[in-house]
Design an enzyme around this catalytic site. Structure first.
Site, PDB file in Angstrom:
ATOM      1  N   SER A 190       1.003  -1.341   0.070  1.00  0.00           N
ATOM      2  CA  SER A 190      -0.148   0.034  -0.051  1.00  0.00           C
ATOM      3  C   SER A 190       0.819   1.415   0.009  1.00  0.00           C
ATOM      4  CB  SER A 190      -0.770   0.033   1.172  1.00  0.00           C
ATOM      5  OG  SER A 190      -1.435  -1.063   1.593  1.00  0.00           O
TER       6      SER A 190
ATOM      7  N   HIS B 262      -1.752  -2.934  -6.691  1.00  0.00           N
ATOM      8  CA  HIS B 262      -2.356  -2.656  -5.429  1.00  0.00           C
ATOM      9  C   HIS B 262      -3.863  -2.740  -5.469  1.00  0.00           C
ATOM     10  CE1 HIS B 262      -3.284   0.652  -2.067  1.00  0.00           C
ATOM     11  NE2 HIS B 262      -3.236  -0.517  -1.561  1.00  0.00           N
TER      12      HIS B 262
ATOM     13  N   GLU C  83      -4.689  -0.506  -8.524  1.00  0.00           N
ATOM     14  CA  GLU C  83      -3.723   0.465  -8.982  1.00  0.00           C
ATOM     15  C   GLU C  83      -2.379  -0.369  -9.441  1.00  0.00           C
ATOM     16  OE1 GLU C  83      -4.339   4.434  -5.985  1.00  0.00           O
ATOM     17  OE2 GLU C  83      -3.082   2.642  -5.448  1.00  0.00           O
TER      18      GLU C  83
ATOM     19  N   ASN D 189      -4.130   6.602  -1.940  1.00  0.00           N
ATOM     20  CA  ASN D 189      -3.605   7.086  -0.539  1.00  0.00           C
ATOM     21  C   ASN D 189      -2.935   8.388  -0.454  1.00  0.00           C
ATOM     22  OD1 ASN D 189      -4.806   5.053   1.043  1.00  0.00           O
ATOM     23  ND2 ASN D 189      -3.087   3.703   0.623  1.00  0.00           N
TER      24      ASN D 189
HETATM   25  N1  LIG Z   1      -5.315  -5.010   4.630  1.00  0.00           N
HETATM   26  C1  LIG Z   1      -5.589  -3.844   3.577  1.00  0.00           C
HETATM   27  O1  LIG Z   1      -6.513  -3.343   4.037  1.00  0.00           O
HETATM   28  C2  LIG Z   1      -4.718  -4.031   2.664  1.00  0.00           C
HETATM   29  C3  LIG Z   1      -5.249  -3.130   1.509  1.00  0.00           C
HETATM   30  C4  LIG Z   1      -4.269  -3.019   0.281  1.00  0.00           C
HETATM   31  C5  LIG Z   1      -2.973  -3.544   0.490  1.00  0.00           C
HETATM   32  N2  LIG Z   1      -2.687  -4.051   1.661  1.00  0.00           N
HETATM   33  C6  LIG Z   1      -1.471  -4.526   1.686  1.00  0.00           C
HETATM   34  O2  LIG Z   1      -1.254  -6.041   1.295  1.00  0.00           O
HETATM   35  C7  LIG Z   1      -0.391  -6.572   2.232  1.00  0.00           C
HETATM   36  C8  LIG Z   1      -0.892  -7.794   3.054  1.00  0.00           C
HETATM   37  O3  LIG Z   1      -1.757  -7.102   3.933  1.00  0.00           O
HETATM   38  P1  LIG Z   1      -2.652  -8.212   4.624  1.00  0.00           P
HETATM   39  O4  LIG Z   1      -3.501  -7.077   5.229  1.00  0.00           O
HETATM   40  O5  LIG Z   1      -3.190  -9.167   3.770  1.00  0.00           O
HETATM   41  O6  LIG Z   1      -1.485  -8.641   5.812  1.00  0.00           O
HETATM   42  P2  LIG Z   1      -1.953  -9.840   6.737  1.00  0.00           P
HETATM   43  O7  LIG Z   1      -1.118  -9.576   8.025  1.00  0.00           O
HETATM   44  O8  LIG Z   1      -3.411 -10.158   7.079  1.00  0.00           O
HETATM   45  O9  LIG Z   1      -1.350 -11.306   5.959  1.00  0.00           O
HETATM   46  C9  LIG Z   1      -0.072 -11.312   5.655  1.00  0.00           C
HETATM   47  C10 LIG Z   1       0.478 -13.072   5.676  1.00  0.00           C
HETATM   48  O10 LIG Z   1       1.658 -12.970   5.079  1.00  0.00           O
HETATM   49  C11 LIG Z   1       2.230 -14.189   6.014  1.00  0.00           C
HETATM   50  N3  LIG Z   1       3.671 -13.935   5.700  1.00  0.00           N
HETATM   51  C12 LIG Z   1       4.552 -13.370   6.555  1.00  0.00           C
HETATM   52  N4  LIG Z   1       5.865 -13.356   6.040  1.00  0.00           N
HETATM   53  C13 LIG Z   1       5.938 -14.285   5.067  1.00  0.00           C
HETATM   54  C14 LIG Z   1       6.701 -14.804   4.198  1.00  0.00           C
HETATM   55  N5  LIG Z   1       8.196 -14.412   3.986  1.00  0.00           N
HETATM   56  N6  LIG Z   1       6.385 -15.714   3.293  1.00  0.00           N
HETATM   57  C15 LIG Z   1       5.240 -16.039   2.800  1.00  0.00           C
HETATM   58  N7  LIG Z   1       3.949 -15.506   3.912  1.00  0.00           N
HETATM   59  C16 LIG Z   1       4.452 -14.541   4.783  1.00  0.00           C
HETATM   60  C17 LIG Z   1       1.699 -14.049   7.266  1.00  0.00           C
HETATM   61  O11 LIG Z   1       1.733 -15.282   7.889  1.00  0.00           O
HETATM   62  C18 LIG Z   1       0.374 -13.748   6.792  1.00  0.00           C
HETATM   63  O12 LIG Z   1      -0.603 -14.617   6.652  1.00  0.00           O
HETATM   64  C19 LIG Z   1       0.542  -5.616   2.852  1.00  0.00           C
HETATM   65  O13 LIG Z   1       1.645  -5.027   2.200  1.00  0.00           O
HETATM   66  C20 LIG Z   1      -0.394  -4.570   2.997  1.00  0.00           C
HETATM   67  O14 LIG Z   1      -0.087  -3.215   2.945  1.00  0.00           O
HETATM   68  C21 LIG Z   1      -3.414  -4.232   2.753  1.00  0.00           C
END
Ligand SMILES: NC(=O)c1ccc[n+]([C@@H]2O[C@H](COP(=O)([O-])OP(=O)(O)OC[C@H]3O[C@@H](n4cnc5c(N)ncnc54)[C@H](O)[C@@H]3O)[C@@H](O)[C@H]2O)c1
Length: 398
Positions: A127, A148, A160, A198
């Site tokens: 993000s 994104h 995005e 954002n």
């Molecule tokens: N949650 C949101 O609203 C949102 C929206 C857009 C983008 N994002 C982006 O998406 C990404 C993920 O966010 P999320 O909310 O799904 O996070 P999350 O914490 O729900 O999930 C992340 C997952 O990655 C796993 N993980 C950690 N290290 C790892 C590795 N080395 N290899 C494989 N798996 C690994 C974790 O165990 C976890 O299950 C981030 O970069 C976040 O900024 C999030």
């Protein structure tokens, strides 16, 4: 891969690394579009749990008659779990969705670049992290870009497509076509802090917080003005409670840091104090408002005050201030060549449900009026936050 290369648009394999909220949803979207998808997570059992919750979600849609049972089975059959990045088959695309840490993402991209051939497109769902900083971790950064997705990926149409300074045009065009084939709406942007949504949305939150901080109006009245006079689906103070004050502050602070602490994005004391107190909004039951059963208990707005503020002096008009700053931010992004006017408007309407794109809104208000508002705000609140975009001074975008 050079820009002239034609990339095979047939349905290749897709892998998603990180099976959290975003990864699980992205895997479902790709599988629904017909790809075979592999899901990897570092935490034992996490990818299996993600598949199980996808099954529950799909069963729910089947029960409501929104999806055929065969279709649901097909989606689930196409999603498999892989134990590590090294175990993935050759993929056309890998989407990384691990937590928001540059170090972690660089580690994942390093491993992917070693195990996947140069034709594999490597995307990060970050993000806020600069795509170039992630791409630097691989020997062939031209295949790295940002995809994104918005939360939840299954429901949100906007994606995005973020182009790093070294991403090949061929990969960007391929990503755009793929996103379209997945039933989503792609917008292109450069890897600028906050990308489109954002970045442009920052003043929506910041102006409201400043007005409350200065005692111009209470939160419910400011939210009322933006909702009822501006047509926004939710007021900014309620929305930051809904998102989580900590999450919203982290995004804003990241943009502020990445822009060299530009005053435009400086965090407010009001929000910092909410976070310090643990008043994070919906998830803690208290933020700007009290939350019950997932809904904000909104205080009564002062309607008489709202009517006086709207159309009054710009310094105390929540709508004029917010709109001028949104338009300024949007115009500036386009002026810097980071996205097209059309894509900025699409992104804000689909990503955060603004009633109109800010560029179209600017045209309606008149870019000269927007500029005058910002100049007046700068005179009232000097310090650099209220700086008209050079494009406004030149009469707006042509
Ligand atoms: N949650 C949101 O609203 C949102 C929206 C857009 C983008 N994002 C982006 O998406 C990404 C993920 O966010 P999320 O909310 O799904 O996070 P999350 O914490 O729900 O999930 C992340 C997952 O990655 C796993 N993980 C950690 N290290 C790892 C590795 N080395 N290899 C494989 N798996 C690994 C974790 O165990 C976890 O299950 C981030 O970069 C976040 O900024 C999030």
């Amino acid at each position: 891969m050079d820009d002239e290369t034609d990339i095979d648009d047939t349905l290749g394999h897709v892998a998603v690394v990180g099976a959290g909220a975003m990864g699980a949803g992205i895997a479902q979207v790709a599988a629904a579009a017909g790809h075979r998808v592999w899901l990897v997570d570092a935490a034992p059992g996490a990818a299996e749990r993600a598949v199980a919750s996808t099954r529950t979600a799909l069963d729910g849609r089947v029960a409501k008659g929104r999806l055929g049972a065969d279709e649901a089975d097909g989606i689930l059959e196409r999603i498999e779990v892989a134990t590590s990045v090294g175990d993935l088959p050759e993929c056309a695309l890998v989407v990384e969705a691990v937590p928001e840490s540059l170090e972690l993402k660089r580690e994942v991209f390093g491993a992917l670049a070693e195990s996947q051939p140069p034709s594999t497109m490597l995307a990060t769902n970050t993000s806020s992290i600069d795509v170039d900083a992630v791409a630097d971790a691989v020997a062939d950064p031209e295949r790295v870009l940002g995809l994104h997705f918005f939360n939840p990926p299954v429901a949100m149409r906007l994606v995005e497509v973020v182009q790093g300074s070294q991403t090949s045009r061929a990969f960007v065009e391929h990503a755009v076509r793929l996103v379209q084939a997945w039933g989503k709406t792609p917008v292109r942007c450069r890897s600028t802090p906050g990308f489109i949504v954002n970045r442009v949305a920052r003043p929506f939150y910041g102006e409201a917080q400043r007005l409350v901080e200065a005692g111009v109006a209470d939160a419910a009245t400011v939210d009322h003005v933006l909702r009822e006079h501006g047509g926004f689906p939710m007021g900014p103070l309620e929305l930051t409670d809904f998102i989580g004050q900590d999450v919203n502050l982290a995004v804003g602070t990241s943009v502020w840091e990445q822009t060299g602490r530009d005053e435009r994005y400086a965090p407010t004391r009001l929000q910092q104090q909410l976070v310090e107190r643990g008043d994070l909004g919906r998830k803690t039951g208290r933020g700007v408002y009290r939350w019950e059963g997932g809904r904000a208990v909104l205080d009564q707005p002062d309607l008489e005050l709202a009517a006086r503020l709207v159309g009054g002096p710009v310094e105390t008009d929540p709508l004029a201030r917010t709109l001028a700053m949104l338009v300024n931010e949007a115009v500036d992004l386009v002026h810097r060549g980071e996205a097209t006017a059309e894509d900025v408007d699409t992104a804000m309407v689909l990503g955060v449900r603004y009633p109109k794109g800010p560029i179209a809104w600017g045209r309606e208000l008149g870019f000269d009026t927007v500029e005058r508002t910002i100049v007046a705000l700068d005179a009232a609140f000097p310090g650099g936050r209220y700086r008209p975009s050079p494009a406004l001074r030149d009469g707006g975008l042509t």
